[in-house]
Scaffold this motif. Sequence first.
Motif, mmCIF file in Angstrom:
data_model
loop_
_atom_site.group_PDB
_atom_site.id
_atom_site.type_symbol
_atom_site.label_atom_id
_atom_site.label_comp_id
_atom_site.label_asym_id
_atom_site.label_seq_id
_atom_site.Cartn_x
_atom_site.Cartn_y
_atom_site.Cartn_z
ATOM 1 N N SER A 130 0.847 -1.199 0.000
ATOM 2 C CA SER A 130 0.000 0.000 0.000
ATOM 3 C C SER A 130 0.885 1.253 0.000
ATOM 4 O O SER A 130 2.003 1.223 0.535
ATOM 5 N N PRO A 131 0.380 2.369 -0.571
ATOM 6 C CA PRO A 131 1.177 3.605 -0.588
ATOM 7 C C PRO A 131 1.576 4.046 0.819
ATOM 8 O O PRO A 131 2.692 4.525 1.025
ATOM 9 N N GLU A 132 0.689 3.863 1.810
ATOM 10 C CA GLU A 132 0.987 4.318 3.186
ATOM 11 C C GLU A 132 2.163 3.543 3.779
ATOM 12 O O GLU A 132 3.073 4.124 4.377
ATOM 13 N N ILE A 133 2.149 2.229 3.589
ATOM 14 C CA ILE A 133 3.248 1.403 4.118
ATOM 15 C C ILE A 133 4.554 1.779 3.424
ATOM 16 O O ILE A 133 5.614 1.905 4.052
ATOM 17 N N ARG A 134 4.494 1.982 2.119
ATOM 18 C CA ARG A 134 5.716 2.320 1.372
ATOM 19 C C ARG A 134 6.242 3.683 1.815
ATOM 20 O O ARG A 134 7.452 3.879 1.959
ATOM 21 N N ALA A 135 5.314 4.640 2.017
ATOM 22 C CA ALA A 135 5.743 5.973 2.464
ATOM 23 C C ALA A 135 6.360 5.894 3.859
ATOM 24 O O ALA A 135 7.359 6.568 4.133
ATOM 25 N N GLU A 136 5.802 5.044 4.730
ATOM 26 C CA GLU A 136 6.369 4.881 6.081
ATOM 27 C C GLU A 136 7.813 4.375 5.987
ATOM 28 O O GLU A 136 8.700 4.872 6.658
ATOM 29 N N PHE A 151 6.167 12.812 6.967
ATOM 30 C CA PHE A 151 5.500 11.639 6.401
ATOM 31 C C PHE A 151 4.568 12.070 5.260
ATOM 32 O O PHE A 151 4.544 11.444 4.199
ATOM 33 N N GLU A 152 3.844 13.175 5.471
ATOM 34 C CA GLU A 152 2.873 13.627 4.450
ATOM 35 C C GLU A 152 3.581 13.980 3.138
ATOM 36 O O GLU A 152 3.084 13.665 2.062
ATOM 37 N N LEU A 155 4.600 10.729 1.456
ATOM 38 C CA LEU A 155 3.428 10.060 0.872
ATOM 39 C C LEU A 155 3.012 10.758 -0.429
ATOM 40 O O LEU A 155 2.695 10.099 -1.425
ATOM 41 N N THR A 159 2.990 8.910 -4.094
ATOM 42 C CA THR A 159 1.758 8.844 -4.887
ATOM 43 C C THR A 159 1.947 9.504 -6.260
ATOM 44 O O THR A 159 1.499 8.978 -7.277
ATOM 45 N N THR A 185 2.458 -5.589 2.015
ATOM 46 C CA THR A 185 1.721 -4.794 3.016
ATOM 47 C C THR A 185 1.613 -5.620 4.292
ATOM 48 O O THR A 185 1.853 -5.124 5.397
#
Length: 208
Positions: A130-136, A151-152, A155, A159, A185
């Motif tokens: 997921s994009p959130e996990i990758r951004a983390e 983080f924002e 992300l 994206t 994920t």
Amino acid sequence: MINGSFTVAIDGPAAAGKGTIAKAVARYFDFEHLDTGLLYRAVGVKTRQSGDAVSIAQNLDISDLRRDDLRTAAAAEAASQVATNSDVRAALLAFQREFARRAGGAVLDGRDIGTVVCPQAEVKLFVTASPEIRAERRFAELCAQGAKTTFEAVLADVTARDARDQNRATAPMRPADDALLLDTTKLSIDAAVTMAVANIKKAMQGRD
Ligand code: DC
């Protein structure tokens, strides 16, 4: 040691774990590994400094891949931009194909390895998350490098880069029809490596 060539193509978006899986698989089977993102990063960074992306891609030297400024967020952004240029992609194709068919086995990771660079690869994997996990994951990496970001912001970069890599006209990022999908994920990277190794062993046996 494998006789002749054997190609493992690993594609997927940024920070899904494909680089880690590619390195682990290469180590396990004693194959050579090429991180094809470095080619685009080197062309992107050199183009920002001066010059025309296509002639830079045509004249890229292997030593350019050892530059120490290729891992930054700016290099990733520059890479994603030059990667939309079909002449840049064409200029980098022969080197990647030659590497893929080297004797003793090769692992290439990127966005279009299973679809365009090596459609005949013996094994194709598509690693996603997921994009959130990758951004983390990317945020943690950048913080460890001492980068000042949020983080924002990471992300948003992830994206935007996904959208550009998926929607470009030439060689867009997508899984090959015959790729094994590994979604990290929920799957740990270790578990994904185990699945990748099992899949490659099966393909090797099928050749014997
Ligand atoms: O894997 P990476 O994050 O280092 O890749 C940087 C950029 O390079 C990516 O956003 C798109 C481009 N790229 C590509 O278009 N095709 C490849 N085979 C590898 C990378």
